[in-house]
Design a protein around this motif. Structure first.
Motif, PDB file in Angstrom:
ATOM      1  N   TYR A 158      37.005  57.138  43.627  1.00  0.00           N
ATOM      2  CA  TYR A 158      37.818  56.090  44.227  1.00  0.00           C
ATOM      3  C   TYR A 158      38.380  55.196  43.125  1.00  0.00           C
ATOM      4  N   ASP A 159      39.591  54.717  43.343  1.00  0.00           N
ATOM      5  CA  ASP A 159      40.151  53.748  42.402  1.00  0.00           C
ATOM      6  C   ASP A 159      39.459  52.399  42.543  1.00  0.00           C
ATOM      7  N   TRP A 160      39.087  52.065  43.788  1.00  0.00           N
ATOM      8  CA  TRP A 160      38.463  50.766  44.047  1.00  0.00           C
ATOM      9  C   TRP A 160      37.297  50.912  45.006  1.00  0.00           C
TER      10      TRP A 160
ATOM     11  N   VAL B  10      42.251  42.654  53.318  1.00  0.00           N
ATOM     12  CA  VAL B  10      43.620  42.436  52.846  1.00  0.00           C
ATOM     13  C   VAL B  10      43.841  43.164  51.523  1.00  0.00           C
ATOM     14  N   LEU B  11      42.887  43.072  50.622  1.00  0.00           N
ATOM     15  CA  LEU B  11      43.052  43.751  49.335  1.00  0.00           C
ATOM     16  C   LEU B  11      43.010  45.265  49.487  1.00  0.00           C
ATOM     17  N   ALA B  12      42.178  45.763  50.386  1.00  0.00           N
ATOM     18  CA  ALA B  12      42.162  47.201  50.641  1.00  0.00           C
ATOM     19  C   ALA B  12      43.524  47.675  51.128  1.00  0.00           C
ATOM     20  N   GLU B  13      44.097  46.946  52.067  1.00  0.00           N
ATOM     21  CA  GLU B  13      45.409  47.328  52.603  1.00  0.00           C
ATOM     22  C   GLU B  13      46.486  47.286  51.536  1.00  0.00           C
ATOM     23  N   ARG B  14      46.498  46.244  50.722  1.00  0.00           N
ATOM     24  CA  ARG B  14      47.529  46.106  49.689  1.00  0.00           C
ATOM     25  C   ARG B  14      47.408  47.204  48.625  1.00  0.00           C
ATOM     26  N   LEU B  15      46.193  47.448  48.182  1.00  0.00           N
ATOM     27  CA  LEU B  15      45.986  48.461  47.133  1.00  0.00           C
ATOM     28  C   LEU B  15      46.342  49.858  47.643  1.00  0.00           C
ATOM     29  N   ALA B  16      46.000  50.125  48.897  1.00  0.00           N
ATOM     30  CA  ALA B  16      46.264  51.447  49.460  1.00  0.00           C
ATOM     31  C   ALA B  16      47.746  51.660  49.729  1.00  0.00           C
ATOM     32  N   SER B  17      48.398  50.663  50.303  1.00  0.00           N
ATOM     33  CA  SER B  17      49.780  50.854  50.731  1.00  0.00           C
ATOM     34  C   SER B  17      50.798  50.592  49.630  1.00  0.00           C
ATOM     35  N   GLU B  18      50.506  49.648  48.746  1.00  0.00           N
ATOM     36  CA  GLU B  18      51.474  49.281  47.717  1.00  0.00           C
ATOM     37  C   GLU B  18      51.261  50.014  46.400  1.00  0.00           C
ATOM     38  N   ARG B  19      50.034  50.364  46.081  1.00  0.00           N
ATOM     39  CA  ARG B  19      49.748  51.050  44.819  1.00  0.00           C
ATOM     40  C   ARG B  19      49.340  52.513  45.025  1.00  0.00           C
ATOM     41  N   ASN B  20      49.231  52.913  46.294  1.00  0.00           N
ATOM     42  CA  ASN B  20      48.849  54.285  46.631  1.00  0.00           C
ATOM     43  C   ASN B  20      47.528  54.675  45.975  1.00  0.00           C
TER      44      ASN B  20
ATOM     45  N   ARG C 268      43.196  54.939  46.013  1.00  0.00           N
ATOM     46  CA  ARG C 268      42.129  55.297  46.951  1.00  0.00           C
ATOM     47  C   ARG C 268      41.069  54.208  46.958  1.00  0.00           C
ATOM     48  N   VAL C 269      40.730  53.745  48.168  1.00  0.00           N
ATOM     49  CA  VAL C 269      39.842  52.602  48.336  1.00  0.00           C
ATOM     50  C   VAL C 269      38.649  52.985  49.202  1.00  0.00           C
ATOM     51  N   LEU C 270      37.460  52.644  48.739  1.00  0.00           N
ATOM     52  CA  LEU C 270      36.261  52.711  49.566  1.00  0.00           C
ATOM     53  C   LEU C 270      35.882  51.278  49.912  1.00  0.00           C
ATOM     54  N   LEU C 271      35.915  50.946  51.194  1.00  0.00           N
ATOM     55  CA  LEU C 271      35.592  49.608  51.678  1.00  0.00           C
ATOM     56  C   LEU C 271      34.248  49.672  52.398  1.00  0.00           C
ATOM     57  N   ILE C 272      33.282  48.893  51.925  1.00  0.00           N
ATOM     58  CA  ILE C 272      31.946  48.930  52.519  1.00  0.00           C
ATOM     59  C   ILE C 272      31.560  47.551  53.058  1.00  0.00           C
TER      60      ILE C 272
ATOM     61  N   PRO D 290      45.486  56.269  55.286  1.00  0.00           N
ATOM     62  CA  PRO D 290      44.767  57.450  54.782  1.00  0.00           C
ATOM     63  C   PRO D 290      44.073  57.226  53.439  1.00  0.00           C
ATOM     64  N   ASN D 291      44.506  56.218  52.677  1.00  0.00           N
ATOM     65  CA  ASN D 291      43.874  55.946  51.381  1.00  0.00           C
ATOM     66  C   ASN D 291      42.625  55.078  51.491  1.00  0.00           C
ATOM     67  N   ILE D 292      42.320  54.597  52.694  1.00  0.00           N
ATOM     68  CA  ILE D 292      41.179  53.694  52.881  1.00  0.00           C
ATOM     69  C   ILE D 292      40.069  54.415  53.623  1.00  0.00           C
ATOM     70  N   HIS D 293      38.899  54.425  53.031  1.00  0.00           N
ATOM     71  CA  HIS D 293      37.696  54.972  53.660  1.00  0.00           C
ATOM     72  C   HIS D 293      36.741  53.811  53.902  1.00  0.00           C
ATOM     73  N   VAL D 294      36.324  53.617  55.143  1.00  0.00           N
ATOM     74  CA  VAL D 294      35.458  52.503  55.512  1.00  0.00           C
ATOM     75  C   VAL D 294      34.047  53.012  55.786  1.00  0.00           C
ATOM     76  N   MET D 295      33.060  52.346  55.189  1.00  0.00           N
ATOM     77  CA  MET D 295      31.654  52.642  55.454  1.00  0.00           C
ATOM     78  C   MET D 295      30.948  51.337  55.819  1.00  0.00           C
ATOM     79  N   THR D 296      30.473  51.234  57.059  1.00  0.00           N
ATOM     80  CA  THR D 296      29.697  50.065  57.472  1.00  0.00           C
ATOM     81  C   THR D 296      28.212  50.392  57.362  1.00  0.00           C
ATOM     82  N   GLN D 297      27.389  49.383  57.583  1.00  0.00           N
ATOM     83  CA  GLN D 297      25.941  49.506  57.403  1.00  0.00           C
ATOM     84  C   GLN D 297      25.619  50.110  56.031  1.00  0.00           C
ATOM     85  N   THR D 298      26.366  49.661  55.063  1.00  0.00           N
ATOM     86  CA  THR D 298      26.249  50.195  53.697  1.00  0.00           C
ATOM     87  C   THR D 298      26.100  49.043  52.718  1.00  0.00           C
TER      88      THR D 298
END
Length: 384
Positions: A2-4, A15-25, A27-31, A206-214
């Motif tokens: 992942y880039d982030w 907000v940062l996940a959305e911006r990084l994924a959509s504007e910089r293309n 890959r983001v893992l959001l936990i 599609p560039n954002i992968h979300v993992m909760t309880q992590t």
């Protein structure tokens, strides 16, 4: 790879996940260690089908059209101006204190001009306004301070207003007119379908992968990533090296009543009585039509999830030690209320996240190769 890796799925992280994924293309893992996205703004339908805010009322208000327009990409809005009453001396009166508050409490019929003089007669001279007590007594005098602020603050913070920075009570204005809105911002709205739906649309990329309880500690050395955005408690990130930063927490009691309405406004404060500080009735906020009504009672607590950084000089000194560590930590960006130990409103956190994204773009050009990126990002930014 992942880039982030973004820690925390509240406003700052999402907000940062959305911006990084959509504007910089990228890959983001959001936990998030909780079981859901949205942070403290998370809302849900209870067993009776009523939309409630899991962590107490969240009312969106801002003077920034840029922030409002950005969030409007992910939600439609319901116009809503927040009004709060306080139970004082057995009466429900407007808070912030205004003309109607004083007239009702004291059985008067003052005009706005007369109220200015009335306040001036009671205001105490304070050579230098330093504490939350100073703010109030210098504006409206000690009697109203005791009725509205001292008891409430002691419950909310576990401290007397004389022990807290002036910023706490400075957030609540005093008015000489009949304006009974809690906020004076130009833009006051609620997400039409709730905050959680807004976050879901924000993170639907599609560039954002979300993992909760992590938990961050469970994945930081396991899942490959280039850089980190951290929105959790800054002292926890550094293993509480200098000791824990003090926070105030909340406990919530959610109830449903078999009646259409319970109170005349969304929030009623209790500065003089009861262990709880306020009761929220959500149908006022959401506009939902339902035969029953949902309430939340809020009980301030010294234990539990961190909600409010406690504004005292010694706490800021402790934070500054962690801030210096953060500034020297490569490839990690610290953003949000917990990571910067400041009590921000929702719109301020969105603004901070958008500003952080602009700084990332400046420091890390998309076309830069990995070696250049590493060199540029070695002095990671602590968002301000």
């Amino acid at each position: 790879m992942y880039d982030w890796l973004i820690v925390g799925a509240g406003f700052a992280g999402s907000v940062l996940a959305e911006r990084l994924a959509s504007e910089r293309n990228e890959r983001v893992l959001l936990i998030d260690r909780r079981h859901h996205i949205g942070g403290n703004a998370y809302d849900r339908y209870n067993d009776d089908g009523l939309l409630i805010h899991q962590y107490g009322p969240h009312i969106f208000h801002t003077n920034s059209k840029q922030i409002f327009d950005y969030l409007s990409r992910f939600t439609e809005w319901r116009f809503y101006e927040h009004r709060v009453l306080a139970e004082v001396d057995g009466m429900l009166v407007p808070i912030p204190i205004n003309l109607d508050t004083v007239n009702k409490l004291y059985g008067l019929n003052l005009t706005s001009e007369e109220l200015q003089a009335w306040f001036a007669e009671r205001a105490e001279k304070v050579p230098e306004i330093k504490t939350s007590e100073d703010v109030v007594v210098s504006a409206v005098g000690r009697e109203l301070y005791e009725k509205f602020f001292r008891g409430y603050t002691r419950k909310q913070w576990g401290l007397d207003p004389s022990e807290l920075d002036k910023s706490v009570t400075s957030r609540v204005p005093t008015r000489t007119n009949r304006d009974d809105r809690y906020f004076g911002d130009e833009l006051q709205f609620m997400p039409e379908h709730g905050y959680t739906r807004m976050f879901e649309r924000m993170l639907d990329h599609p560039n954002i992968h979300v993992m909760t309880q992590t938990d961050y500690d469970d994945v930081k050395d396991v899942i490959p990533h280039r850089r980190v955005i951290y929105t959790g408690p800054i002292d926890e990130y550094f293993g509480f090296r200098f000791g824990r930063l003090p926070y105030r927490s909340l406990q919530f009691k959610h109830v449903t009543l078999d009646q259409s309405w319970h109170q005349p406004v969304a929030v009623v404060n209790y500065p003089q009585t009861n262990d709880y500080t306020r009761i929220t009735e959500y149908k006022h906020l959401t506009g939902q039509e339902h035969a029953r009504t949902a309430l939340t009672y809020e009980y301030p607590s010294a234990e539990g999830d961190p909600y409010y950084p406690i504004p005292k000089p010694e706490n800021q000194e402790l934070f500054k030690k962690y801030e210096r560590l953060a500034l020297a930590t490569p490839d990690v960006w610290f953003v949000g209320r917990l990571a910067t130990y400041r009590y921000y409103n929702m719109d301020q956190i969105v603004g901070q996240a958008l500003a952080t994204f602009r700084r990332i773009n400046e420091a890390l050009p998309v076309e830069a190769d990995t070696a250049t990126v590493k060199a540029v990002s070695s002095s990671a930014a602590l968002a301000s």
